[in-house]
Structures are given as C-alpha cells and as structure tokens.
Design a protein around this motif. Structure first.
Motif, PDB file in Angstrom:
ATOM      1  N   UNK A 270     136.647  56.515  14.532  1.00 16.47           N
ATOM      2  CA  UNK A 270     135.651  57.570  14.356  1.00 16.47           C
ATOM      3  C   UNK A 270     134.277  57.040  14.729  1.00 16.47           C
ATOM      4  N   UNK A 271     133.670  57.672  15.717  1.00  5.55           N
ATOM      5  CA  UNK A 271     132.338  57.278  16.162  1.00  5.55           C
ATOM      6  C   UNK A 271     131.253  57.943  15.340  1.00  5.55           C
ATOM      7  N   UNK A 272     131.467  59.236  15.031  1.00 11.01           N
ATOM      8  CA  UNK A 272     130.398  59.991  14.380  1.00 11.01           C
ATOM      9  C   UNK A 272     130.968  61.122  13.535  1.00 11.01           C
TER      10      UNK A 272
ATOM     11  N   UNK B 236     124.199  55.883   7.761  1.00  8.82           N
ATOM     12  CA  UNK B 236     123.724  57.251   7.529  1.00  8.82           C
ATOM     13  C   UNK B 236     122.346  57.475   8.131  1.00  8.82           C
ATOM     14  N   UNK B 237     122.217  58.582   8.889  1.00  4.95           N
ATOM     15  CA  UNK B 237     120.921  59.099   9.349  1.00  4.95           C
ATOM     16  C   UNK B 237     120.695  60.421   8.643  1.00  4.95           C
ATOM     17  N   UNK B 238     119.600  60.519   7.892  1.00  2.00           N
ATOM     18  CA  UNK B 238     119.376  61.716   7.067  1.00  2.00           C
ATOM     19  C   UNK B 238     117.992  62.315   7.288  1.00  2.00           C
TER      20      UNK B 238
ATOM     21  N   UNK C 124     127.006  49.531  18.765  1.00  2.33           N
ATOM     22  CA  UNK C 124     127.632  48.400  18.065  1.00  2.33           C
ATOM     23  C   UNK C 124     129.132  48.579  17.900  1.00  2.33           C
ATOM     24  N   UNK C 125     129.579  49.821  17.798  1.00  2.00           N
ATOM     25  CA  UNK C 125     130.988  50.081  17.514  1.00  2.00           C
ATOM     26  C   UNK C 125     131.224  50.397  16.049  1.00  2.00           C
ATOM     27  N   UNK C 126     130.148  50.731  15.325  1.00  2.00           N
ATOM     28  CA  UNK C 126     130.254  51.147  13.932  1.00  2.00           C
ATOM     29  C   UNK C 126     130.444  52.662  13.877  1.00  2.00           C
ATOM     30  N   UNK C 127     130.268  53.251  12.711  1.00  2.00           N
ATOM     31  CA  UNK C 127     130.422  54.699  12.557  1.00  2.00           C
ATOM     32  C   UNK C 127     129.092  55.315  12.132  1.00  2.00           C
ATOM     33  N   UNK C 128     128.689  56.359  12.837  1.00  2.00           N
ATOM     34  CA  UNK C 128     127.461  57.081  12.530  1.00  2.00           C
ATOM     35  C   UNK C 128     127.771  58.273  11.633  1.00  2.00           C
TER      36      UNK C 128
END
Length: 510
Positions: free
Chosen positions: A20-22, A204-206, A224-228
C-alpha cells in the motif's frame, strides 16, 4: 535523464507492487496502482498540450489524485502552483498572474463560481476534476490514457521548478517561493535522516496539500517506499480515528492541531493511541504544558522543529533527549547554519534577541521573478527569516516571535510571545495574544486579546491582577479584550497582525 523523484516512485512500484502506497478518505492505492495513475496523468497532460516548463495552477484538495499530480509534474518537468481553493477569486487571479500559470486543474464548483464572477484567464488547457464543464477537459478522460510511463524528450536535471508556494508580502501581493525538484528531494532526504524514517513507517499528512508541510509528508514516503496516510481534512476526532485505524507511526503536525488533539485525549473515552514512534510539532511554538501532556499520552519521541517555507526545516529538538532545553526549538540540521543579527547586521551576543538568519542547502531557488526581493532578504549568504530569537551557549535556538510583531512602546521593545506564555497559564484562559495598539503619546502600547475557556467566568480584574503580579512594568497590557476567538490562517496559525482589525470589526474597540 529522468526525474529522480518520479524514478524512485517507479522503482518502488517495480520492487513492491502490491504494498500500500497511500490511503486517503477510505481509498487506497498500491505502489503499482500509484505508478499507473501517475503515468495516466502524465499522458493526459501531454495529450492536451501541457509541455516541459509549463506552470499549472490547481486549487488543491487532499486526494490520491492530487498526490499523483506531484509526481506527474516532476516526470514531465512541469511546475505546479497549488492554491488554497477558498481564496477570493481576485486573490486567485493575482496568484495566477504572478506565477505565470498557463493551465488550470480545478473542481466543477470552482469553475462555476469563477465563471459567474468574470472567469479566469487561462491561455492553456483547463481540466475539470469532477464531471464536465463547458470548455474544459474532463478528468475522466484519464481512463483512456496509457498506464505506461511516457517518454519525455527533454532531459530532467532536477533544477526545474516543481512547486511555487504562494505567500503574501507586506503589500498583500503574492510572493511565489520557487522550489525545484532537487530541493524537494533533498528536503525529504534530510527529514528521513534526522527522524530515522524507514520503509516500515506509516506517515500521516493532516494539513492542506497547498502547504509545503503536507507536500513533504506525501512525497517523502512515496520516494522511500513507506506508506502515506493523507487526511482529507482536519478535525481532532478525524485525526485520532485515522491514527488509530491506520496505525500511524510518524507525523509532522501543526502545533495548533496538537493542542486541539490533546483536549480530546484528555477525555475519559479518548482512544488509546500506541502506534506512534515519533511526532514532530511545527509551525508555531507549542506551550510547554501541552508538550509534556502529549509526551505522556502518546508515549513516543516528541520533537519540535523550526523553519520557514523558504529554508525548510532549520532546527530540531527531541525533548526526551534534551529535557533541560524544554523552551528551545533545537539545534540546526546538518544542512543548516544559524546566526542572530542585530538591526545593524552585526552578530548578536549569546542570549541576545535578534533576527534569526539561516544558511542552508535546503533553501529554495528564490522568489519567482523577484530576485531583488530574495537578495534583500539575504545577508552574507544567510536568509533573514523575519523571526526573532536567540542562541544559548550550547547552540540551541530559542524563538521569540515575529520581528514585525514587536510592540515598541516608549522606545522599549516588548515581545508579545513573552506575554502570551504568562497569561495563558491562567486556568480560565483558553488562548491569548498580545499585540500592538496605537497610542498618541507612546506610539503604541501593549494590548491583549483573551479567549476564555468554555463556561469559565473570566473577569477583567482577574486578568489585570495576574498581569500586574507576573509581568514587568513595560509588559503590562494597557487594553484587554475578551473575545470569542483569535484570527488564524488555514493552518491554525495565529495572525497577530489581524487582531486589531478583528476587534474593530466586532465593535469591541469602544
């Protein structure tokens, strides 16, 4: 050469296509799906005449499609100008003119409203994001586009402008901050290093995507390959539920948001939040009691940062590792150096308040088509932030407020922040702000706007007595106004210069 930012997204799609990317508002996209969306978006733009170097205006909402557009723009060498969709139409027109915007991507409601009020001059293509509107390209055409990454004939060297972030100068005219692809990449990588962010993090972007903080927090995980994790809009309850359900591990939050979140966390039925590894507070200095309570409630590393849109983050501090520096905003990033200037451009002494200036490899390209303005804001290679502060003997920076917000009364400089932190400790006070009030004899005097806590019986006499006991003579407020709220921007940041007009508008200044 191809865009480094886009390359990293496509690399992640190849290496971990099903991760899951986002996530945003209940919708998700894997890395494979995200890369395909970026490709389709690029192909849609190319098919409609958008070319290398063009500027695209977008009154931007928080959505997966908006995030994809950042990467499509990077891959094409196109510049995006994210705008606050709630701005008055005249402000949108001014922003589009100052940013040389050729194309527009907007929702039908925005297009309808602008059409009813004289329209907006767009020399290029207009894309309607949600439905059909006369004279525009429907976003639904994206389904017809190839999911293959398009070939771009131009070499992308990374110096191309990726984002123009709109701020306003003292005249109210737009002041576009020009941020290149390399600049966005280097800012992201610096934060990855400083906060030890990994592919395992859920970030998290809020805040709104037309603000640089949210842009960083969605671009960073995807390269980076993390999850947004992208919150469509902010309320304290939505934030807490999202953190709980999505098991968020890292975020950079606006201090005004954190204060609201703490209020909910202190309720008996508050959700148990245990997923965070680290939280960073930004935008404005967080009150010390709020920091300590959040550290206890969230059981994670708690950091505070200082920076500007022009320079990115300048300093940072982890309070568990520097408990003796609770009132500081930390020490500089490796990329940055800090000096404190007096008004005559000489260096202030240790502990002496002056203007915070920064030299950093993360600083933006400049102000778009306003080179002289950037030059005027720079001294010996250091960007003058317009903020006041001082350094201690260990190199820690302390924030003292905005330079233009200083109250000069009888030739004495009074720093509003010093008054705020005293008055807000009164149990009945929810929030407060000292500000300059014009005075025939002294030029200006200290005034104070106070928001009482709900159901609190706060009396002027209580405020005056407390101030008399806990503030110096020159800090004493000559006028005190009890108000329902303080003027703030869309990020929840206090607009101190707007307090007096607000009080006058409310008819309280009698």
């Amino acid at each position: 050469m191809r865009s480094r930012l886009a390359d990293m997204l496509y690399r992640n799609a190849n290496e971990m296509p099903e991760k899951m990317a986002i996530w945003c508002d209940g919708k998700t996209a894997t890395y494979k799906e995200m890369a395909e969306l970026v490709s389709r978006y690029s192909n849609l733009l190319i098919a409609n005449g958008v070319a290398y170097g063009d500027h695209i205006a977008i009154p931007m909402n928080n959505s997966i499609e908006s995030v994809a557009l950042f990467f499509s723009a990077a891959d094409m060498g196109v510049c995006l100008v994210p705008l606050n969709p709630t701005l008055p139409l005249n402000a949108i027109r001014m922003a589009m003119d100052s940013g040389d915007m050729k194309h527009l991507i907007a929702r039908k409601s925005f297009l309808s409203e602008s059409s009813r009020n004289g329209g907006i001059d767009v020399p290029g293509v207009i894309i309607c994001l949600d439905g059909e509107f006369e004279g525009t390209i429907p976003f639904s055409d994206i389904a017809k586009m190839s999911s293959e990454r398009p070939e771009i004939k131009e070499n992308i060297n990374g110096n191309e402008s990726l984002i123009l972030t709109m701020t306003s100068g003292s005249t109210g005219n737009p002041k576009p901050i020009d941020i290149s692809q390399n600049n966005k990449y280097e800012r992201a990588m610096a934060h990855i290093r400083v906060y030890s962010i990994t592919k395992e993090d859920r970030i998290l972007a809020a805040t709104p995507l037309y603000h640089s903080l949210a842009e960083r927090l969605v671009i960073l995980p995807l390269i980076l390959g993390a999850t947004s994790i992208l919150l469509p809009r902010f309320t304290p309850a939505l934030w807490l539920n999202c953190v709980k359900e999505q098991q968020v591990t890292f975020t950079i939050a606006v201090s005004a948001q954190l204060a609201q979140i703490l209020e909910l966390l202190e309720l008996p039925d508050a959700p148990q939040i245990d997923s965070f590894r680290a939280i960073v507070s930004s935008s404005a200095l967080l009150e010390e009691n709020v920091k300590l309570a959040l550290i206890e409630k969230l059981s994670c590393e708690f950091h505070e940062m200082y920076g500007t849109s022009e320079t990115s983050t300048v300093t940072t501090i982890c309070f568990q590792k520097a408990s003796h520096k609770q009132k500081s905003v930390g020490t500089p990033f490796d990329e940055a150096k800090v000096r404190i200037f007096r008004d005559d451009d000489t260096d202030a002494n240790i502990g002496e308040v002056g203007e915070i200036a920064c030299k950093s490899s993360l600083t933006c390209k400049g102000y778009y088509k306003l080179d002289t303005m950037m030059e005027a804001a720079t001294h010996e290679g250091y960007f003058r932030t317009g903020d006041l502060g001082y350094l201690d003997g260990d190199g820690y920076l302390y924030f003292a407020g905005r330079k233009k917000e200083i109250i000069i009364t009888g030739a004495v400089n009074v720093y509003p922040h010093d008054i705020d932190v005293v008055v807000v400790s009164i149990p009945e006070v929810e929030e407060c702000a000292a500000f300059a009030y014009p005075d025939d004899r002294l030029g200006e005097v200290v005034a104070l706007a106070v928001v009482p806590k709900e159901d609190a019986d706060l009396k002027l006499r209580t405020l005056k007595t407390y101030c008399a006991r806990h503030l110096a003579d020159f800090q004493q407020p000559h006028k005190i106004f009890i108000v329902d709220k303080l003027p703030k921007n869309t990020m929840g940041k206090l607009q101190r210069m707007n307090i007096l007009p607000y009080i006058q508008e409310m008819g309280l200044d009698n």
